[in-house]
Design an enzyme around this catalytic site. Structure first.
Site, PDB file in Angstrom:
ATOM      1  N   THR A 195      34.653  34.684  45.935  1.00 27.66           N
ATOM      2  CA  THR A 195      33.962  34.548  44.645  1.00 27.66           C
ATOM      3  C   THR A 195      32.489  34.949  44.704  1.00 27.66           C
ATOM      4  O   THR A 195      31.902  35.296  43.668  1.00 27.66           O
ATOM      5  CB  THR A 195      34.081  33.121  44.096  1.00 27.66           C
ATOM      6  OG1 THR A 195      33.390  32.212  44.973  1.00 27.66           O
ATOM      7  CG2 THR A 195      35.534  32.693  43.978  1.00 27.66           C
ATOM      8  N   ILE A 233      30.191  34.734  40.138  1.00 25.25           N
ATOM      9  CA  ILE A 233      30.828  34.189  38.927  1.00 25.25           C
ATOM     10  C   ILE A 233      32.181  33.645  39.387  1.00 25.25           C
ATOM     11  O   ILE A 233      33.225  34.281  39.237  1.00 25.25           O
ATOM     12  CB  ILE A 233      30.994  35.292  37.851  1.00 25.25           C
ATOM     13  CG1 ILE A 233      29.728  36.115  37.715  1.00 25.25           C
ATOM     14  CG2 ILE A 233      31.416  34.701  36.503  1.00 25.25           C
ATOM     15  CD1 ILE A 233      28.586  35.454  37.020  1.00 25.25           C
ATOM     16  N   HIS A 234      32.151  32.476  39.980  1.00 22.19           N
ATOM     17  CA  HIS A 234      33.268  31.962  40.778  1.00 22.19           C
ATOM     18  C   HIS A 234      34.575  31.747  40.001  1.00 22.19           C
ATOM     19  O   HIS A 234      35.638  32.208  40.395  1.00 22.19           O
ATOM     20  CB  HIS A 234      32.869  30.623  41.423  1.00 22.19           C
ATOM     21  CG  HIS A 234      31.570  30.662  42.146  1.00 22.19           C
ATOM     22  ND1 HIS A 234      31.408  31.215  43.408  1.00 22.19           N
ATOM     23  CD2 HIS A 234      30.334  30.217  41.779  1.00 22.19           C
ATOM     24  CE1 HIS A 234      30.148  31.097  43.782  1.00 22.19           C
ATOM     25  NE2 HIS A 234      29.456  30.503  42.817  1.00 22.19           N
ATOM     26  N   ASP A 235      34.504  30.995  38.908  1.00 22.50           N
ATOM     27  CA  ASP A 235      35.726  30.425  38.333  1.00 22.50           C
ATOM     28  C   ASP A 235      36.714  31.399  37.701  1.00 22.50           C
ATOM     29  O   ASP A 235      37.936  31.160  37.787  1.00 22.50           O
ATOM     30  CB  ASP A 235      35.347  29.330  37.327  1.00 22.50           C
ATOM     31  CG  ASP A 235      34.722  28.137  38.039  1.00 22.50           C
ATOM     32  OD1 ASP A 235      33.964  27.399  37.400  1.00 22.50           O
ATOM     33  OD2 ASP A 235      34.989  27.961  39.255  1.00 22.50           O
TER      34      ASP A 235
END
Ligand code: RIB
Ligand code: CA
Length: 303
Positions: A195, A233-235
């Site tokens: 991520t 922008i992990h999620d």
């Protein structure tokens, strides 16, 4: 088109908001519920932000409030990354009449109801601490056979952001992560090693600025503050891992979670050299096609 029934369990949180936008932008997802958990900010704010996102998008799904704190450890909000309101400081620009209705049932009750009533297995995207999921699997183990997979943003391989070894979602509730990783349910894990590569450039932000709709305007504002602190922008990766698996590289591995307090709290140990001679319990994602990711984010806000 194959439809994926989807529950999103999240702690919005700026990148959680992007995850909801990406799921909404993909017709292959049938979003059944968005459930809040405490994490980036407290439960009242993550619940408010989940209701606000669903309201702004006009989502016809259930919004339910989840756990107000981790199973054992203390909450350590990430307001320096997500803003005091968890929405980059912009949630108050919208009046409360934009908020989606909140279910009278808890997140765990809603998740159990959806899973048990579904005539096909349901995906869960978990983008916050795993407190709700651990409670669901512990109190209602009968749901396990109803879950297609739990796609998790969390953990990492020899990397951390809460500590040098531990990622925020697992650090916040390591006992919950331990319960989930020892539940026997099919798991997919997008950790920081993937991520942190999921970034946007000014080119994408400039494209977003040209869309001039409510969602793109607010997304550009909250991303501009977020990118200054935490570029990954992990999620949305947990969403795309379900619908766009070919965007990633992955391996099935055995993963165990460290629940001891301290620098390894919540560390996800991925047994890459098969030291423990255990069967894999998780599909671990290793790499992402950045351009495909960026296209998916831009598409998600061109509403
Ligand atoms: O470590 C990053 C994760 O922690 C993301 O899900 C972010 O929203 C926070 O919950
Ligand atoms: Ca999150």
């Amino acid at each position: 088109m194959k439809k994926y029934p989807l529950i999103i369990d999240c702690d919005p949180g700026i990148d959680d908001v992007l995850a909801v936008l990406v799921a909404h932008s993909k017709p292959e997802f049938d979003i059944k519920a968005i459930c809040s958990v405490s994490g980036n900010v407290g439960i009242d704010l993550t619940t408010h932000n989940a209701r606000l996102m669903a309201g702004l998008l006009g989502l016809d799904c259930i919004i339910a409030k989840g756990a107000e704190k981790p199973l054992i450890k203390n909450v350590l909000p990430a307001t320096e990354v997500h803003g005091l309101d968890g929405f980059g400081g912009y949630s108050s620009t919208f009046s409360d009449d934009k908020l989606s209705k909140l279910s009278d049932l808890s997140a765990i009750e809603v998740q159990r109801k959806i899973l048990m009533e579904s005539n096909e297995p349901v995906y869960i995207a978990a983008t916050g601490p795993l407190t709700n999921i651990a409670l669901l699997l512990s109190v209602h183990p009968e749901v396990k056979s109803k879950i297609a997979a739990i796609s998790i943003m969390g953990g990492g391989i020899n990397i951390g952001n809460a500590t040098p070894f531990s990622e925020f979602n697992y650090f916040t509730d390591p006992e919950a992560a331990y319960i989930v990783f020892n539940s026997g349910v099919k798991l997919m894990m997008c950790g920081l090693n993937v991520t942190l590569k999921a970034t946007l450039t000014d080119m994408e932000l400039n494209k977003m600025r040209e869309f001039h709709n409510t969602i793109s305007d607010i997304t550009v504002k909250i991303l501009s503050s977020y990118a200054a602190n935490d570029a990954g922008i992990h999620d949305p990766c947990a969403i795309l891992a379900i619908s766009d698996t070919d965007m990633f590289e992955y391996k099935d591995q055995y993963v165990q979670i460290d629940t001891r307090a301290g620098i390894t709290q919540g560390m996800s140990y991925v047994d890459e050299i098969h030291n423990l001679d255990k069967k894999p319990n998780c599909r671990v994602f290793y790499d992402i096609d950045r351009e495909s990711f960026r296209k998916a984010i831009v598409k998600a806000i061109n509403i």
